[in-house]
Design a protein around this motif. Structure first.
Motif, PDB file in Angstrom:
ATOM      1  N   ALA A 276       0.824  -1.205   0.000  1.00  0.00           N
ATOM      2  CA  ALA A 276       0.000   0.000   0.000  1.00  0.00           C
ATOM      3  C   ALA A 276       0.858   1.255   0.000  1.00  0.00           C
ATOM      4  N   ARG A 277       1.919   1.247   0.792  1.00  0.00           N
ATOM      5  CA  ARG A 277       2.791   2.424   0.841  1.00  0.00           C
ATOM      6  C   ARG A 277       3.537   2.623  -0.466  1.00  0.00           C
ATOM      7  N   ALA A 278       3.943   1.524  -1.100  1.00  0.00           N
ATOM      8  CA  ALA A 278       4.632   1.646  -2.386  1.00  0.00           C
ATOM      9  C   ALA A 278       3.689   2.203  -3.453  1.00  0.00           C
ATOM     10  N   LEU A 279       2.450   1.725  -3.476  1.00  0.00           N
ATOM     11  CA  LEU A 279       1.471   2.212  -4.447  1.00  0.00           C
ATOM     12  C   LEU A 279       1.131   3.677  -4.178  1.00  0.00           C
ATOM     13  N   ALA A 280       0.962   4.037  -2.906  1.00  0.00           N
ATOM     14  CA  ALA A 280       0.639   5.420  -2.575  1.00  0.00           C
ATOM     15  C   ALA A 280       1.788   6.354  -2.919  1.00  0.00           C
ATOM     16  N   SER A 281       3.017   5.874  -2.757  1.00  0.00           N
ATOM     17  CA  SER A 281       4.178   6.694  -3.111  1.00  0.00           C
ATOM     18  C   SER A 281       4.243   6.976  -4.604  1.00  0.00           C
TER      19      SER A 281
END
Length: 285
Positions: free
Chosen positions: A50-55
């Motif tokens: 999720a953090r990679a996609l949001a970044s």
């Protein structure tokens, strides 16, 4: 790149009252991605992805389906099914005001994503499917989960004892995936038996005929040496969906222990789906 994270909740109304579903939003904007966890696992399992996609500029939501994580856990098997889980994801999209989203999931979550694509295809911008559980996984799934269901129903102390052992362990001191395992073992027997009963004795996935009608672009990640999620199921799904590509993971551990390759593939896929203006037209037809 730092992105905002916030916890929200959704209430599902029904004749007997209402149930609470908890979710976490990562990032912002109208390029939505919804990630759904595996069976009995918490939404936190998808935190790194999720953090990679949001970044990458996407608005990502991780959700605990009913009976999982921090959401309500009724001990009634009638409220649990793949169809009901799919309806919960659609209700979440409505609650968020998201017209479309890339729907992603692992194992149970993969099958729930397929349910959404069949029942509400206009809401699905794309599918990110890891470890689907289809025709070739039935026997291994029964062997793996029916004994757990029986223990939770008839020897509840077995589940309660695991909870007593795992709950006091401080998650912050543990490596990430050990913490996820501990969270998964932190269960109450009644809801565990109900969830497994509802899933095992309901339909596991949309039929092949229904799957062949899914037009959303799809990235499928399959694992070798995994009888509950045999790679042949991922290959079969890839052949059924007209706009699918498949990535072979070296094992179920690759995305957990060495996530760089598969995370990049997932991010590139989700970004490309949202950047392609023709995707909505293909889904509509």
């Amino acid at each position: 790149m730092l992105v905002s994270e916030s916890v929200g909740q959704l209430f599902l109304q029904h004749e007997g009252g209402r149930d609470r579903i908890e979710y976490t939003e990562h990032g912002s904007g109208d390029r939505w991605v919804v990630l759904v966890h595996g069976l009995l696992m918490p939404r936190r399992m998808h935190l790194p992805l999720a953090r990679a996609l949001a970044s990458a500029g996407l608005h990502v939501v991780t959700v605990d389906l009913l009976g999982h994580g921090a959401s309500d856990k009724p001990a009634d098997p009638r409220v649990y099914s793949m169809t009901a889980f799919g309806e919960q994801v659609v209700a979440l999209l409505d609650h968020l005001g998201a017209e479309q989203a890339v729907i992603g999931g692992t194992s149970l979550g993969a099958n729930v994503a397929l349910e959404v694509a069949v029942t509400a295809p206009q809401r699905v911008r794309g599918l990110l499917i890891e470890m689907p559980v289809l025709d070739n996984a039935v026997e291994a799934g029964i062997v793996a989960f029916v004994p757990i269901m029986f223990l939770a129903r008839f020897v509840p102390i077995s589940v309660t004892a695991l909870r007593w052992l795992t709950k006091p362990v401080p998650r912050r001191l543990m490596p990430f995936w050990i913490g996820i395992v501990l969270d998964t073992l932190d269960q109450h027997p009644g809801p565990v038996a109900a969830v497994l009963h509802g899933v095992i004795f309901g339909r596991i996935a949309p039929s092949s005929a229904q799957r062949k009608k899914i037009t959303a672009p799809t990235l499928i990640v399959g694992h070798s040496i995994d009888p509950v999620h045999p790679f042949v199921d991922s290959e079969m799904l890839s052949s059924e969906l007209p706009h699918a590509t498949i990535q072979a993971a070296s094992s179920i551990l690759e995305w957990r222990m060495r996530p760089e390759r598969l995370t990049k593939a997932a991010v590139d896929f989700a970004v490309s789906v949202w950047n392609d203006p023709g995707t909505s037209r293909r889904i509509a037809t």
